[in-house]
Scaffold this motif. Structure first.
Motif, PDB file in Angstrom:
ATOM      1  N   LYS A  96       0.835  -1.198   0.000  1.00 17.00           N
ATOM      2  CA  LYS A  96       0.000   0.000   0.000  1.00 17.00           C
ATOM      3  C   LYS A  96       0.869   1.246   0.000  1.00 17.00           C
ATOM      4  CE  LYS A  96      -4.120   1.516   2.331  1.00 17.00           C
ATOM      5  NZ  LYS A  96      -5.275   0.773   2.809  1.00 17.00           N
ATOM      6  N   TYR A  97       0.389   2.296  -0.665  1.00 19.64           N
ATOM      7  CA  TYR A  97       0.983   3.632  -0.517  1.00 19.64           C
ATOM      8  C   TYR A  97       0.009   4.416   0.340  1.00 19.64           C
ATOM      9  CZ  TYR A  97       3.481   2.083  -4.698  1.00 19.64           C
ATOM     10  OH  TYR A  97       4.224   1.375  -5.599  1.00 19.64           O
ATOM     11  N   THR A  98       0.486   4.988   1.406  1.00 16.84           N
ATOM     12  CA  THR A  98      -0.459   5.628   2.327  1.00 16.84           C
ATOM     13  C   THR A  98       0.087   6.922   2.908  1.00 16.84           C
ATOM     14  OG1 THR A  98      -1.939   5.181   4.196  1.00 16.84           O
ATOM     15  CG2 THR A  98       0.304   4.403   4.420  1.00 16.84           C
ATOM     16  N   ALA A  99      -0.821   7.758   3.362  1.00  9.98           N
ATOM     17  CA  ALA A  99      -0.440   8.945   4.131  1.00  9.98           C
ATOM     18  C   ALA A  99      -0.651   8.596   5.600  1.00  9.98           C
ATOM     19  CB  ALA A  99      -1.326  10.124   3.753  1.00  9.98           C
ATOM     20  N   ILE A 100       0.313   8.936   6.438  1.00 10.28           N
ATOM     21  CA  ILE A 100       0.178   8.681   7.872  1.00 10.28           C
ATOM     22  C   ILE A 100      -0.226   9.992   8.544  1.00 10.28           C
ATOM     23  CG2 ILE A 100       1.348   7.857   9.968  1.00 10.28           C
ATOM     24  CD1 ILE A 100       1.454   5.730   7.864  1.00 10.28           C
ATOM     25  N   PRO A 101      -1.444  10.066   9.057  1.00 12.06           N
ATOM     26  CA  PRO A 101      -1.858  11.295   9.725  1.00 12.06           C
ATOM     27  C   PRO A 101      -1.341  11.347  11.161  1.00 12.06           C
ATOM     28  CG  PRO A 101      -3.776   9.974   9.007  1.00 12.06           C
ATOM     29  CD  PRO A 101      -2.561   9.097   8.971  1.00 12.06           C
ATOM     30  N   ASN A 102      -1.275  12.545  11.702  1.00 10.54           N
ATOM     31  CA  ASN A 102      -1.038  12.711  13.132  1.00 10.54           C
ATOM     32  C   ASN A 102      -2.418  12.705  13.803  1.00 10.54           C
ATOM     33  OD1 ASN A 102      -0.792  13.961  15.712  1.00 10.54           O
ATOM     34  ND2 ASN A 102       1.216  14.719  15.103  1.00 10.54           N
ATOM     35  N   TYR A 103      -2.745  11.577  14.429  1.00 12.07           N
ATOM     36  CA  TYR A 103      -4.110  11.390  14.953  1.00 12.07           C
ATOM     37  C   TYR A 103      -4.425  12.398  16.051  1.00 12.07           C
ATOM     38  CZ  TYR A 103      -3.444   7.180  12.278  1.00 12.07           C
ATOM     39  OH  TYR A 103      -3.152   6.318  11.255  1.00 12.07           O
ATOM     40  N   GLU A 104      -3.450  12.638  16.894  1.00 16.48           N
ATOM     41  CA  GLU A 104      -3.594  13.586  17.996  1.00 16.48           C
ATOM     42  C   GLU A 104      -4.057  14.945  17.449  1.00 16.48           C
ATOM     43  OE1 GLU A 104      -3.758  14.891  21.690  1.00 16.48           O
ATOM     44  OE2 GLU A 104      -3.291  12.806  21.219  1.00 16.48           O
ATOM     45  N   LYS A 105      -3.362  15.415  16.409  1.00 12.38           N
ATOM     46  CA  LYS A 105      -3.693  16.729  15.844  1.00 12.38           C
ATOM     47  C   LYS A 105      -5.070  16.758  15.188  1.00 12.38           C
ATOM     48  CE  LYS A 105       0.964  18.498  15.343  1.00 12.38           C
ATOM     49  NZ  LYS A 105       2.039  19.036  14.500  1.00 12.38           N
ATOM     50  N   LEU A 106      -5.561  15.602  14.782  1.00 11.54           N
ATOM     51  CA  LEU A 106      -6.888  15.541  14.154  1.00 11.54           C
ATOM     52  C   LEU A 106      -7.998  15.327  15.178  1.00 11.54           C
ATOM     53  CD1 LEU A 106      -6.193  13.407  10.972  1.00 11.54           C
ATOM     54  CD2 LEU A 106      -6.954  15.780  11.046  1.00 11.54           C
ATOM     55  N   GLY A 107      -7.615  15.184  16.457  1.00 16.73           N
ATOM     56  CA  GLY A 107      -8.626  14.956  17.472  1.00 16.73           C
ATOM     57  C   GLY A 107      -9.053  13.503  17.584  1.00 16.73           C
ATOM     58  N   TYR A 108      -8.184  12.596  17.157  1.00 17.24           N
ATOM     59  CA  TYR A 108      -8.492  11.167  17.242  1.00 17.24           C
ATOM     60  C   TYR A 108      -7.565  10.479  18.253  1.00 17.24           C
ATOM     61  CZ  TYR A 108     -11.650  11.221  13.248  1.00 17.24           C
ATOM     62  OH  TYR A 108     -12.720  11.447  12.421  1.00 17.24           O
ATOM     63  N   THR A 109      -8.038   9.373  18.775  1.00 16.03           N
ATOM     64  CA  THR A 109      -7.262   8.563  19.693  1.00 16.03           C
ATOM     65  C   THR A 109      -6.804   7.306  18.965  1.00 16.03           C
ATOM     66  OG1 THR A 109      -8.491   9.378  21.601  1.00 16.03           O
ATOM     67  CG2 THR A 109      -7.435   7.225  21.854  1.00 16.03           C
ATOM     68  N   TYR A 110      -5.545   6.947  19.173  1.00 15.58           N
ATOM     69  CA  TYR A 110      -4.976   5.753  18.544  1.00 15.58           C
ATOM     70  C   TYR A 110      -4.660   4.764  19.652  1.00 15.58           C
ATOM     71  CZ  TYR A 110      -1.323   3.023  16.044  1.00 15.58           C
ATOM     72  OH  TYR A 110      -0.551   2.030  15.496  1.00 15.58           O
ATOM     73  N   LEU A 111      -5.282   3.621  19.641  1.00 16.84           N
ATOM     74  CA  LEU A 111      -4.960   2.636  20.659  1.00 16.84           C
ATOM     75  C   LEU A 111      -4.696   1.271  20.040  1.00 16.84           C
ATOM     76  CD1 LEU A 111      -8.081   1.465  22.647  1.00 16.84           C
ATOM     77  CD2 LEU A 111      -8.266   3.403  21.147  1.00 16.84           C
ATOM     78  N   ILE A 112      -3.865   0.515  20.737  1.00 15.66           N
ATOM     79  CA  ILE A 112      -3.499  -0.820  20.278  1.00 15.66           C
ATOM     80  C   ILE A 112      -3.993  -1.837  21.296  1.00 15.66           C
ATOM     81  CG2 ILE A 112      -1.578  -2.366  19.673  1.00 15.66           C
ATOM     82  CD1 ILE A 112       0.091   0.047  18.902  1.00 15.66           C
ATOM     83  N   LEU A 113      -4.727  -2.830  20.811  1.00 19.72           N
ATOM     84  CA  LEU A 113      -5.141  -3.936  21.679  1.00 19.72           C
ATOM     85  C   LEU A 113      -4.242  -5.129  21.384  1.00 19.72           C
ATOM     86  CD1 LEU A 113      -9.048  -3.813  21.215  1.00 19.72           C
ATOM     87  CD2 LEU A 113      -7.632  -2.500  22.799  1.00 19.72           C
ATOM     88  N   GLY A 114      -3.527  -5.587  22.392  1.00 18.93           N
ATOM     89  CA  GLY A 114      -2.727  -6.807  22.261  1.00 18.93           C
ATOM     90  C   GLY A 114      -3.521  -7.927  22.903  1.00 18.93           C
ATOM     91  N   ILE A 115      -3.992  -8.857  22.067  1.00 22.29           N
ATOM     92  CA  ILE A 115      -4.943  -9.867  22.561  1.00 22.29           C
ATOM     93  C   ILE A 115      -4.290 -11.250  22.609  1.00 22.29           C
ATOM     94  CG2 ILE A 115      -7.143 -11.029  22.045  1.00 22.29           C
ATOM     95  CD1 ILE A 115      -7.941  -8.298  20.664  1.00 22.29           C
ATOM     96  N   THR A 116      -4.415 -11.898  23.751  1.00 24.72           N
ATOM     97  CA  THR A 116      -3.944 -13.273  23.910  1.00 24.72           C
ATOM     98  C   THR A 116      -5.170 -14.169  23.962  1.00 24.72           C
ATOM     99  OG1 THR A 116      -2.154 -12.354  25.230  1.00 24.72           O
ATOM    100  CG2 THR A 116      -2.411 -14.743  25.295  1.00 24.72           C
ATOM    101  N   LEU A 117      -5.206 -15.139  23.059  1.00 28.98           N
ATOM    102  CA  LEU A 117      -6.366 -16.036  22.976  1.00 28.98           C
ATOM    103  C   LEU A 117      -6.097 -17.326  23.724  1.00 28.98           C
ATOM    104  CD1 LEU A 117      -7.012 -15.548  19.167  1.00 28.98           C
ATOM    105  CD2 LEU A 117      -8.382 -14.596  21.024  1.00 28.98           C
ATOM    106  N   ARG A 118      -7.157 -17.968  24.174  1.00 31.26           N
ATOM    107  CA  ARG A 118      -6.996 -19.282  24.800  1.00 31.26           C
ATOM    108  C   ARG A 118      -6.633 -20.295  23.724  1.00 31.26           C
ATOM    109  NH1 ARG A 118     -11.279 -17.680  28.396  1.00 31.26           N
ATOM    110  NH2 ARG A 118     -12.864 -18.660  27.107  1.00 31.26           N
ATOM    111  N   ALA A 119      -5.906 -21.320  24.126  1.00 33.50           N
ATOM    112  CA  ALA A 119      -5.507 -22.370  23.170  1.00 33.50           C
ATOM    113  C   ALA A 119      -6.733 -22.891  22.439  1.00 33.50           C
ATOM    114  CB  ALA A 119      -4.805 -23.504  23.914  1.00 33.50           C
ATOM    115  N   GLY A 120      -6.594 -23.137  21.149  1.00 40.36           N
ATOM    116  CA  GLY A 120      -7.686 -23.717  20.374  1.00 40.36           C
ATOM    117  C   GLY A 120      -8.648 -22.702  19.778  1.00 40.36           C
ATOM    118  N   SER A 121      -8.427 -21.407  20.044  1.00 43.38           N
ATOM    119  CA  SER A 121      -9.320 -20.392  19.463  1.00 43.38           C
ATOM    120  C   SER A 121      -9.101 -20.309  17.960  1.00 43.38           C
ATOM    121  CB  SER A 121      -9.027 -19.029  20.089  1.00 43.38           C
ATOM    122  OG  SER A 121      -9.219 -19.075  21.478  1.00 43.38           O
TER     123      SER A 121
END
Lengths: 149, 149
Positions: A53-78
């Motif tokens: 992909k070719y993309t523009a990376i915005p500054n989310y803070e300056k746009l009034g947006y929140t950027y969060l990352i969820l690191g998810i650990t699943l149970r075995a067999g999911s």
């Protein structure tokens, strides 16, 4: 795959990762070749999926947006693919990554600054995912270095 | 900041996040305006830092590289800016994010497929960071959705 990609391809990817808006002419001048050859190589790299992909990376803070990352650990067999399918169409879920290690699934969310709304989104995602063992929630406040290659 | 940015700016950012190589003409046609106006707005967005970067996103797997994310939790009182300064110049450290929540610091690494080398890199980073309380190491195996706005 990697052996179809030569050193000039790598240089093109590096230059485009620094500035995706470089013209064929600018790339050709830098790499001492022709626009036609650059265009042909870029087509190849796109077709092979080496450039996603070719993309523009915005500054989310300056746009009034929140950027969060969820690191998810699943149970075995999911069934991670089934989970990804459910997450795929949630609008504020922007990046979904399959993973191994501490987390099995990494989900990047861009949402308006509104903690009530963000809580709703996290709840929605939690409900969509059966078999969550653990979820790390990290709010990005500032990006101090950003390179992609 | 956010109130300097109007709806047309938001549309430009959205389009460029989908394809950063769109020409002024293509953007102007889509938004029913002129190339000059698009160019002026893009200059403004770049100058304000609302657009941080135009980049190409490679498929690391296809290039023979490993992409891993370190989610680092620091002990209370750690000087995060001092730590970031130390990490800034490590070549394979591509993205550094300050954060709050589960992790205080998120470090994205792109390195050649070579577990011995990756272990060395993680050791190097661990040594550069005093006061690590906990580090989650997650290897990204596949990206199934990738949008930036």
């Amino acid at each position: 795959m990697a052996n179809k990609i030569d050193e000039i391809d790598m240089k093109i990817i590096k230059l485009l990762s620094q500035n995706a808006r470089m013209t064929y002419k600018e790339l050709a001048d830098k790499l001492k070749t022709t626009r036609q050859r650059i265009s042909r190589r870029m087509n190849k790299l796109e077709k092979l999926g080496v450039i996603q992909k070719y993309t523009a990376i915005p500054n989310y803070e300056k746009l009034g947006y929140t950027y969060l990352i969820l690191g998810i650990t699943l149970r075995a067999g999911s069934d991670v693919d089934e989970i990804i399918e459910k997450l795929q169409n949630i609008e504020c879920v922007k990046i979904i990554q399959k993973a191994i290690g501490s987390h099995n699934l990494v989900v990047h969310i861009i949402a308006p600054h509104d903690m009530k709304r963000i809580q709703d989104i996290i709840n929605e995602i939690s409900k969509a995912i059966p078999g969550i063992d653990h979820m790390d929630i990290t709010f990005i406040t500032e990006t101090t270095k950003i390179e992609f290659f």
